[in-house]
Design an enzyme around this catalytic site. Structure first.
Site, PDB file in Angstrom:
ATOM      1  N   LYS A 183      -0.395 -19.210  -5.595  1.00  0.00           N
ATOM      2  CA  LYS A 183      -1.084 -19.411  -4.313  1.00  0.00           C
ATOM      3  C   LYS A 183      -2.029 -18.234  -4.119  1.00  0.00           C
ATOM      4  O   LYS A 183      -1.617 -17.115  -3.811  1.00  0.00           O
ATOM      5  CB  LYS A 183      -0.105 -19.465  -3.131  1.00  0.00           C
ATOM      6  CG  LYS A 183      -0.821 -19.916  -1.852  1.00  0.00           C
ATOM      7  CD  LYS A 183      -0.289 -19.262  -0.597  1.00  0.00           C
ATOM      8  CE  LYS A 183      -1.055 -18.093  -0.085  1.00  0.00           C
ATOM      9  NZ  LYS A 183      -2.463 -18.224   0.247  1.00  0.00           N
ATOM     10  N   GLU A 258       4.445  -5.942  -5.245  1.00  0.00           N
ATOM     11  CA  GLU A 258       3.353  -4.966  -5.420  1.00  0.00           C
ATOM     12  C   GLU A 258       2.681  -4.839  -4.065  1.00  0.00           C
ATOM     13  O   GLU A 258       1.846  -5.663  -3.693  1.00  0.00           O
ATOM     14  CB  GLU A 258       2.355  -5.477  -6.464  1.00  0.00           C
ATOM     15  CG  GLU A 258       2.904  -5.580  -7.877  1.00  0.00           C
ATOM     16  CD  GLU A 258       3.045  -4.225  -8.565  1.00  0.00           C
ATOM     17  OE1 GLU A 258       2.642  -3.197  -7.984  1.00  0.00           O
ATOM     18  OE2 GLU A 258       3.573  -4.202  -9.680  1.00  0.00           O
ATOM     19  N   CYS A 292      -5.511  -1.089  -3.344  1.00  0.00           N
ATOM     20  CA  CYS A 292      -4.189  -0.565  -2.970  1.00  0.00           C
ATOM     21  C   CYS A 292      -4.004   0.863  -3.461  1.00  0.00           C
ATOM     22  O   CYS A 292      -3.187   1.595  -2.921  1.00  0.00           O
ATOM     23  CB  CYS A 292      -3.108  -1.464  -3.543  1.00  0.00           C
ATOM     24  SG  CYS A 292      -3.284  -1.687  -5.308  1.00  0.00           S
ATOM     25  N   GLU A 389      -3.092   2.190   5.632  1.00  0.00           N
ATOM     26  CA  GLU A 389      -4.148   2.007   4.634  1.00  0.00           C
ATOM     27  C   GLU A 389      -5.468   1.835   5.383  1.00  0.00           C
ATOM     28  O   GLU A 389      -5.574   0.965   6.248  1.00  0.00           O
ATOM     29  CB  GLU A 389      -3.899   0.718   3.847  1.00  0.00           C
ATOM     30  CG  GLU A 389      -2.812   0.803   2.823  1.00  0.00           C
ATOM     31  CD  GLU A 389      -2.696  -0.520   2.053  1.00  0.00           C
ATOM     32  OE1 GLU A 389      -2.324  -1.525   2.669  1.00  0.00           O
ATOM     33  OE2 GLU A 389      -2.963  -0.513   0.845  1.00  0.00           O
TER      34      GLU A 389
HETATM   35  P1  NAP Z   1      -1.588 -10.095   2.733  1.00  0.00           P
HETATM   36  O1  NAP Z   1      -2.155 -10.385   4.060  1.00  0.00           O
HETATM   37  O2  NAP Z   1      -0.211  -9.564   2.645  1.00  0.00           O
HETATM   38  O3  NAP Z   1      -1.741 -11.454   1.903  1.00  0.00           O
HETATM   39  C1  NAP Z   1      -1.419 -11.522   0.540  1.00  0.00           C
HETATM   40  C2  NAP Z   1      -1.069 -12.952   0.188  1.00  0.00           C
HETATM   41  O4  NAP Z   1       0.098 -13.346   0.902  1.00  0.00           O
HETATM   42  C3  NAP Z   1      -2.147 -13.965   0.547  1.00  0.00           C
HETATM   43  O5  NAP Z   1      -2.185 -14.948  -0.463  1.00  0.00           O
HETATM   44  C4  NAP Z   1      -1.638 -14.552   1.845  1.00  0.00           C
HETATM   45  O6  NAP Z   1      -2.102 -15.853   2.096  1.00  0.00           O
HETATM   46  C5  NAP Z   1      -0.143 -14.582   1.557  1.00  0.00           C
HETATM   47  N1  NAP Z   1       0.720 -14.633   2.729  1.00  0.00           N
HETATM   48  C6  NAP Z   1       0.492 -14.086   3.950  1.00  0.00           C
HETATM   49  N2  NAP Z   1       1.560 -14.303   4.754  1.00  0.00           N
HETATM   50  C7  NAP Z   1       2.461 -15.008   4.025  1.00  0.00           C
HETATM   51  C8  NAP Z   1       3.765 -15.529   4.298  1.00  0.00           C
HETATM   52  N3  NAP Z   1       4.350 -15.360   5.488  1.00  0.00           N
HETATM   53  N4  NAP Z   1       4.411 -16.198   3.318  1.00  0.00           N
HETATM   54  C9  NAP Z   1       3.840 -16.355   2.109  1.00  0.00           C
HETATM   55  N5  NAP Z   1       2.610 -15.884   1.788  1.00  0.00           N
HETATM   56  C10 NAP Z   1       1.941 -15.210   2.733  1.00  0.00           C
HETATM   57  O7  NAP Z   1      -2.478  -9.040   1.932  1.00  0.00           O
HETATM   58  P2  NAP Z   1      -4.057  -9.031   1.728  1.00  0.00           P
HETATM   59  O8  NAP Z   1      -4.700  -8.597   3.010  1.00  0.00           O
HETATM   60  O9  NAP Z   1      -4.505 -10.303   1.089  1.00  0.00           O
HETATM   61  O10 NAP Z   1      -4.222  -7.886   0.613  1.00  0.00           O
HETATM   62  C11 NAP Z   1      -4.347  -6.544   0.915  1.00  0.00           C
HETATM   63  C12 NAP Z   1      -3.003  -5.852   0.721  1.00  0.00           C
HETATM   64  O11 NAP Z   1      -2.575  -6.023  -0.618  1.00  0.00           O
HETATM   65  C13 NAP Z   1      -3.100  -4.352   0.915  1.00  0.00           C
HETATM   66  O12 NAP Z   1      -1.976  -3.910   1.635  1.00  0.00           O
HETATM   67  C14 NAP Z   1      -3.078  -3.800  -0.514  1.00  0.00           C
HETATM   68  O13 NAP Z   1      -2.618  -2.489  -0.627  1.00  0.00           O
HETATM   69  C15 NAP Z   1      -2.158  -4.773  -1.164  1.00  0.00           C
HETATM   70  N6  NAP Z   1      -2.336  -4.756  -2.621  1.00  0.00           N
HETATM   71  C16 NAP Z   1      -1.341  -4.212  -3.393  1.00  0.00           C
HETATM   72  C17 NAP Z   1      -1.515  -4.138  -4.787  1.00  0.00           C
HETATM   73  C18 NAP Z   1      -0.440  -3.552  -5.669  1.00  0.00           C
HETATM   74  O14 NAP Z   1      -0.495  -3.788  -6.877  1.00  0.00           O
HETATM   75  N7  NAP Z   1       0.527  -2.820  -5.151  1.00  0.00           N
HETATM   76  C19 NAP Z   1      -2.688  -4.628  -5.367  1.00  0.00           C
HETATM   77  C20 NAP Z   1      -3.668  -5.180  -4.548  1.00  0.00           C
HETATM   78  C21 NAP Z   1      -3.467  -5.242  -3.166  1.00  0.00           C
HETATM   79  P3  NAP Z   1      -3.420 -16.122   2.991  1.00  0.00           P
HETATM   80  O15 NAP Z   1      -4.547 -15.449   2.301  1.00  0.00           O
HETATM   81  O16 NAP Z   1      -3.521 -17.602   2.982  1.00  0.00           O
HETATM   82  O17 NAP Z   1      -3.142 -15.543   4.340  1.00  0.00           O
END
Ligand code: NAP
Length: 488
Positions: A183, A258, A292, A389
């Site tokens: 997804k 992650e 990240c 962040e």
């Molecule tokens: P996010 O809001 O947590 O969303 C990530 C994914 O989760 C999206 O596909 C989102 O879908 C989905 N999602 C959201 N709520 C959900 C739920 N309740 N159940 C299941 N899936 C759900 O994060 P983001 O804003 O896309 O990405 C930025 C974050 O990712 C930052 O915190 C960054 O640090 C972190 N990140 C970490 C790494 C690592 O390797 N540690 C790498 C890259 C990014 P929708 O888009 O449809 O809402």
């Protein structure tokens, strides 16, 4: 300047890929995908329902039975063919990525190569998923350990690396003999769908890789609740990660998390300051600060603060905001208006608590989603940007007086993904590298990520590792076989 066209327009898919075919939602529902640089709609992809996601998972479970029996060298060859398809179409994949995510084309091309490198790496690892013989407690027994695919996997991925965050998960899952349902983030589904198209062209069997699009609350939840999904691999925010963990606990799924970071970047007085500025520019301003592993808090030893800033400011002034596909652009837009508002409010909060704005500090204009490359000094721990962040092009500069103080400040965070520091003192290098509470440390470099190395965090940045020889282990179960009756 208008965006260029794809040379292979059929890579721009506006359907989901599951049950071995490209499908619209049965309801006909879809959601728009925007170009964050212009705000214009570039595509619409299906909003699937929970029953459709369940169907995708069940088809993936059937597909996995055959896939797990494909000999490892054959699985490796198919992954290799996918890697080659991606390389052949890297220009189109990069353009698609830039159009939906906003990063400059050169960075997008870098992400495509980086993402593909995980497929190459795990195609090779597929052939090295060794078991083990363990000395037994008696002569009539043998203890064997084998690795078996964990089952159908679900990958939930973010928008900031719409290609690589997917390949980092899909490649080890497929190499281990699992099937996987992805997804992608709703802002950036096109890169994921193009990867699925190329996997299909490379000959990966139907159902082995699926991409399901739609609302997180529907599609994500259906994946997390399906009993046939035995592993969830998530990259995204810590906040969402915690919710996913709660959901996975209900059926005790294996999970990889992650999550978010808050990387400290330390510059000691014995550092090569030119190298430190170069490293900070790469770590802080890549992807407009939306990574990240971005340097979130920059700690500079007080006695070199002035010369460090004298080198940093001209480098930041040289950055150029613009459409990602235009020559010379180094800084794309932020992903959406809420990201922009968050960065704005962090900067306002820092200013109200005493930060000085040396460069930028505001939106480029009210008409678009660009934030000016920013340098703030006099930052301190009470500011919100020290705890969260920033996810924007804001270098927040703190100062310190001793090694001990620097380590204490760097570790004062509930998350621990990456950290960086610059020093030429070998003793200090070992002490600081070992003392930092993170999963990854860059010493005299601002770029640390590659397919050969284990990527991942500690504390609230999550657990599990992606890439390296460890990255495939999370997609396997260990099985112990005890053979008795051997002595005559
Ligand atoms: P996010 O809001 O947590 O969303 C990530 C994914 O989760 C999206 O596909 C989102 O879908 C989905 N999602 C959201 N709520 C959900 C739920 N309740 N159940 C299941 N899936 C759900 O994060 P983001 O804003 O896309 O990405 C930025 C974050 O990712 C930052 O915190 C960054 O640090 C972190 N990140 C970490 C790494 C690592 O390797 N540690 C790498 C890259 C990014 P929708 O888009 O449809 O809402």
């Amino acid at each position: 300047m208008p965006a260029p066209e794809l040379s292979d327009p059929s890579l721009k898919k506006q359907l989901s890929f599951f049950c071995g075919e490209w499908r619209a939602a049965a309801s006909g529902d879809s959601f728009p995908v925007f170009n964050p640089a212009s705000g214009s709609q570039i595509a619409a992809v299906p909003s699937l329902s929970a029953p459709e996601v369940n169907e995708a998972v069940e088809f993936a479970a059937d597909a996995m039975r055959a896939w797990s029996e494909v000999p490892a060298p054959r699985r490796a060859a198919l992954l290799r063919a996918w890697f080659e398809e991606i390389n052949r179409h890297s220009a189109d994949l990069a353009l698609l990525l830039t159009l939906e995510q906003g990063k400059p084309l050169a960075e997008a091309l870098g992400e495509i190569a980086y993402g593909a490198s995980y497929i190459e790496w795990f195609s090779e690892e597929a052939k090295r998923l060794y078991g083990e013989m363990i000395p037994a407690p008696s002569n009539d027994r043998r203890i064997l350990v084998i690795r078996q695919p964990v089952g159908v996997c679900a990958a939930i991925t973010p928008w900031n690396f719409p290609n690589a965050m997917i390949t980092r998960k899909v490649a080890p899952a497929l190499a281990a003999g699992c099937s996987i349902v992805v997804k992608p983030a709703s802002q950036t589904p096109l890169s994921a769908l193009a990867l699925a198209e190329l996997a299909s062209r490379a000959g990966l069997p139907p159902g082995v890789l699926s991409v399901v699009t739609g609302e997180a609350s529907t599609v994500g939840t259906a994946l997390l609740r399906h009993p046939l999904v035995r592993k969830v691999t998530f990259t995204g925010s810590t906040e969402t990660g915690k919710k996913i963990l709660e959901e996975c606990a209900k059926s005790v799924k294996k999970v990889t998390m992650e999550l978010g970071g808050n990387a400290p970047f330390l510059v000691f007085s014995d550092a090569d300051l030119d190298a430190a500025v170069e490293g900070l520019m790469a770590s802080k301003f890549r992807n407009s600060g939306q990574t990240c592993v971005c340097a979130n808090r920059v700690f500079v030893e007080e006695c070199v603060l002035e010369p460090f800033l004298a080198k940093l400011l001209p480098a930041v002034k040289n950055l150029c905001i613009g459409n990602g596909w235009e020559n010379g652009t180094t800084q794309g837009p932020l992903i959406d208006d809420s990201a922009l508002r968050k960065v704005e409010s962090l900067v306002e909060n820092a200013k109200s608590l005493g930060a000085s704005v040396l460069l930028g500090g505001k939106r480029a204009s009210n008409e678009n989603q660009f934030f000016l490359p920013t340098v703030l000094t006099n930052c301190h721990h009470d500011m919100a940007l020290a705890k969260e962040e920033i996810f924007g092009p804001v270098a927040a500069i703190f100062s310190f007086h001793s090694e001990e103080e620097a380590i204490r400040a760097a570790n004062a965070s509930p998350v621990g993904l990456a950290a960086y520091f610059y020093s030429r003192d070998i003793g200090k290098i070992w002490r600081v590298a070992e003392a930092l509470e993170v999963g990854m440390v860059g010493v005299n470099t601002g770029t640390i990520s590659n397919a050969m190395a284990p990527f991942g965090g500690i504390k609230e940045s999550g657990f599990g590792r992606e890439g390296s020889k460890y990255g495939i282990e999370d997609y396997t179960n260990l099985k112990y076989i005890c053979m008795a009756g051997i002595s005559s």
